[in-house]
Design a protein around this motif. Sequence first.
Motif, PDB file in Angstrom:
ATOM      1  N   UNK A  96      22.764  11.407  16.239  1.00  0.00           N
ATOM      2  CA  UNK A  96      21.608  11.300  15.346  1.00  0.00           C
ATOM      3  C   UNK A  96      21.444   9.879  14.820  1.00  0.00           C
ATOM      4  N   UNK A  97      22.569   9.279  14.426  1.00  0.00           N
ATOM      5  CA  UNK A  97      22.528   7.926  13.888  1.00  0.00           C
ATOM      6  C   UNK A  97      22.026   6.927  14.926  1.00  0.00           C
ATOM      7  N   UNK A  98      22.563   6.995  16.129  1.00  0.00           N
ATOM      8  CA  UNK A  98      22.177   6.059  17.183  1.00  0.00           C
ATOM      9  C   UNK A  98      20.698   6.187  17.533  1.00  0.00           C
ATOM     10  N   UNK A  99      20.206   7.419  17.555  1.00  0.00           N
ATOM     11  CA  UNK A  99      18.782   7.614  17.854  1.00  0.00           C
ATOM     12  C   UNK A  99      17.918   7.046  16.724  1.00  0.00           C
ATOM     13  N   UNK A 100      18.327   7.290  15.486  1.00  0.00           N
ATOM     14  CA  UNK A 100      17.574   6.734  14.334  1.00  0.00           C
ATOM     15  C   UNK A 100      17.527   5.202  14.386  1.00  0.00           C
ATOM     16  N   UNK A 101      18.601   4.613  14.905  1.00  0.00           N
ATOM     17  CA  UNK A 101      18.681   3.156  14.971  1.00  0.00           C
ATOM     18  C   UNK A 101      18.008   2.580  16.212  1.00  0.00           C
ATOM     19  N   UNK A 102      17.376   3.460  17.006  1.00  0.00           N
ATOM     20  CA  UNK A 102      16.574   2.965  18.122  1.00  0.00           C
ATOM     21  C   UNK A 102      17.120   3.178  19.511  1.00  0.00           C
ATOM     22  N   UNK A 103      18.189   3.934  19.650  1.00  0.00           N
ATOM     23  CA  UNK A 103      18.728   4.190  20.994  1.00  0.00           C
ATOM     24  C   UNK A 103      17.724   4.991  21.818  1.00  0.00           C
ATOM     25  N   UNK A 104      17.566   4.614  23.074  1.00  0.00           N
ATOM     26  CA  UNK A 104      16.652   5.327  23.975  1.00  0.00           C
ATOM     27  C   UNK A 104      17.294   6.656  24.369  1.00  0.00           C
ATOM     28  N   UNK A 105      16.583   7.729  24.141  1.00  0.00           N
ATOM     29  CA  UNK A 105      17.183   9.049  24.309  1.00  0.00           C
ATOM     30  C   UNK A 105      17.473   9.380  25.772  1.00  0.00           C
ATOM     31  N   UNK A 106      16.709   8.820  26.690  1.00  0.00           N
ATOM     32  CA  UNK A 106      16.923   9.086  28.112  1.00  0.00           C
ATOM     33  C   UNK A 106      17.439   7.861  28.864  1.00  0.00           C
ATOM     34  N   UNK A 107      18.254   7.056  28.198  1.00  0.00           N
ATOM     35  CA  UNK A 107      18.840   5.898  28.882  1.00  0.00           C
ATOM     36  C   UNK A 107      19.749   6.375  30.017  1.00  0.00           C
ATOM     37  N   UNK A 108      19.864   5.549  31.046  1.00  0.00           N
ATOM     38  CA  UNK A 108      20.614   5.941  32.242  1.00  0.00           C
ATOM     39  C   UNK A 108      21.892   5.130  32.382  1.00  0.00           C
ATOM     40  N   UNK A 131      19.223  16.050  20.905  1.00  0.00           N
ATOM     41  CA  UNK A 131      18.625  15.208  21.952  1.00  0.00           C
ATOM     42  C   UNK A 131      17.256  15.733  22.361  1.00  0.00           C
ATOM     43  N   UNK A 132      17.133  17.041  22.491  1.00  0.00           N
ATOM     44  CA  UNK A 132      15.846  17.627  22.863  1.00  0.00           C
ATOM     45  C   UNK A 132      14.804  17.420  21.767  1.00  0.00           C
ATOM     46  N   UNK A 133      15.233  17.516  20.507  1.00  0.00           N
ATOM     47  CA  UNK A 133      14.312  17.296  19.386  1.00  0.00           C
ATOM     48  C   UNK A 133      13.711  15.898  19.427  1.00  0.00           C
ATOM     49  N   UNK A 134      14.458  14.962  19.977  1.00  0.00           N
ATOM     50  CA  UNK A 134      13.992  13.574  20.038  1.00  0.00           C
ATOM     51  C   UNK A 134      13.424  13.208  21.409  1.00  0.00           C
ATOM     52  N   UNK A 135      13.066  14.233  22.170  1.00  0.00           N
ATOM     53  CA  UNK A 135      12.311  13.990  23.388  1.00  0.00           C
ATOM     54  C   UNK A 135      13.090  13.847  24.674  1.00  0.00           C
ATOM     55  N   UNK A 136      14.377  14.185  24.676  1.00  0.00           N
ATOM     56  CA  UNK A 136      15.142  14.111  25.925  1.00  0.00           C
ATOM     57  C   UNK A 136      14.516  15.026  26.974  1.00  0.00           C
ATOM     58  N   UNK A 137      14.454  14.554  28.206  1.00  0.00           N
ATOM     59  CA  UNK A 137      13.807  15.294  29.290  1.00  0.00           C
ATOM     60  C   UNK A 137      14.865  16.016  30.126  1.00  0.00           C
ATOM     61  N   UNK A 138      14.940  17.353  30.040  1.00  0.00           N
ATOM     62  CA  UNK A 138      15.963  18.091  30.794  1.00  0.00           C
ATOM     63  C   UNK A 138      15.695  18.141  32.290  1.00  0.00           C
ATOM     64  N   UNK A 167      13.366  25.413  25.805  1.00  0.00           N
ATOM     65  CA  UNK A 167      12.733  24.100  25.653  1.00  0.00           C
ATOM     66  C   UNK A 167      11.884  23.720  26.855  1.00  0.00           C
ATOM     67  N   UNK A 168      12.324  24.139  28.035  1.00  0.00           N
ATOM     68  CA  UNK A 168      11.623  23.789  29.283  1.00  0.00           C
ATOM     69  C   UNK A 168      11.702  24.985  30.229  1.00  0.00           C
ATOM     70  N   UNK A 169      10.789  25.938  30.114  1.00  0.00           N
ATOM     71  CA  UNK A 169      10.889  27.196  30.858  1.00  0.00           C
ATOM     72  C   UNK A 169      10.973  27.052  32.375  1.00  0.00           C
TER      73      UNK A 169
END
Length: 370
Positions: A96-108, A131-138, A167-169
Motif C-alpha cells: 500500500x505504501x509503495x503504491x501511494x508513493x507512486x509505484x507502478x502497479x503493473x511493473x514488470x 493490487x486489484x483495487x489500484x488497477x492491477x491487470x490479472x 474482479x475479472x470474470x
Amino acid sequence: MDENALKHLVKLTQEGQLCSLENQLTLAGEAAAQTVRQKHFGRSGDTLLHYAARHGHLEVVKFLIKEVGMGVEVYNNDYKRPLHEAASMGHEACVSCLIREGAKVDCLKKADWTPLMMACTRRNLGVVEELLRHGADPALKNKDGWNSFHIACREGDPAVVRHLLLAAPDVWRTESKILRTPLHTAALHGCEDVVRILLERCGFAPDGPDSCGVTAFMDAVRNGHIAVARLLLEKHQASPTAADILGAQPVHQAAVTGQQEALRFLVRELGVDVNQTATDIQLTALHYAAKEGHTATINTLLELGADLHVRDKKGRTALHMACIGQHAEAAGTLLQLGLEDTEDASGSTAQQLAKKPDVLRVFQSGLPET
C-alpha cells in the motif's frame, strides 16, 4: 562510505532497525545518502529499499523513500522493483505504501512477472485485493503465457481464485504458450477445491488438450490425484481413455510416473484395458513402467492383469525396455517372474541392450546386485 559500512546498513535494513539506520546515515551526511540512493548490493543488485520491502519493514520503507529520497521504481538485476518484493512476500502494508508513493502497479520484472503474479504465489488475499483495487491487470501474461489466474490455480487458494474471477470474470479464458489452461494447472497440482470452482464457474471444454494433447484428467492421474480425477469424470465428462499426440492414454502415463493407486483406479474402477497399447510402436503400460525402472509398478500391473509376454511393434518385451533404461532391479524382477530373454525383431536380446555392469550381472544371477 566504505564497503563495510554499507554492508552494515544492509544488515540494519534487513533487521528493521530504523533508529540505528537513521543514526548511521545522519552521522555519515548527505554524501552517504547519495551513495545509498544509487547503491546496488551483491549479485542480485538489490537496494536497501528492496531489502526493506522484502522483509516487510514498513517504517524503514517510508524512511528510505521520504527521508533518503530513494525512488520507488528502482530495480535490481532481475528488474524487480520493491513492489515485487513486498507483493511476493505478502507484506500488504508495504504494498500500500509503495503504491501511494507512486509505484507502478503493473511493473514488470524479468520474465514479465507483475507484482500481482508474485502475490498470487502466496496465500494472501489482502495483497491481491490491494493490487486489484489500484488497477492491477490479472489478464497480463508473463513470457510463458501464464497470467495471474494460472498462478493462483497452481497455488490452490480458493479465496484468491474466487476473488480474481469476481474482479475479472473472463480471466479464466487463457492459455499458456503450450496451450495449458488454468484447469490443467489446478489438476496437475491436485488442487481439488480450485478444480471444483473452475468446473462450476468457468466454461472449459471437456478433455481440452494442451499442445502435447494432454488433458486435465491425464494431469491428475499421472500425478496421483485421484480425487481430482473423479471430480473431472463426474462434473466434466472427462474421458479415461483419451490419448495424447503420441497415443499415450492415462493408464500409460500413470505407469510412466509410477502411480500405482491411479493404475488400480483406472483398471479396477473404470474398466480401462491394462494391455491397451500406445503410440505407433504399440507400447503397453508394462513397457513404460519397465523402461522407467518402476519395479513396484510392474508388480501392480501384473496384479491388474498385464500380459508379461506382450511385445511391441519392434518385438520388444518389458525386459528389453528395462535394459534400454538400464534398470537392474526391474530387469531382475522380470526375469524372476519368468520372462525369458528372447530376441526382438532386429535380433537383439535384452542382455545385448544392457550397458551398465549391474544390469549385465542380473542375467548371470537372475537377481539385481544389492
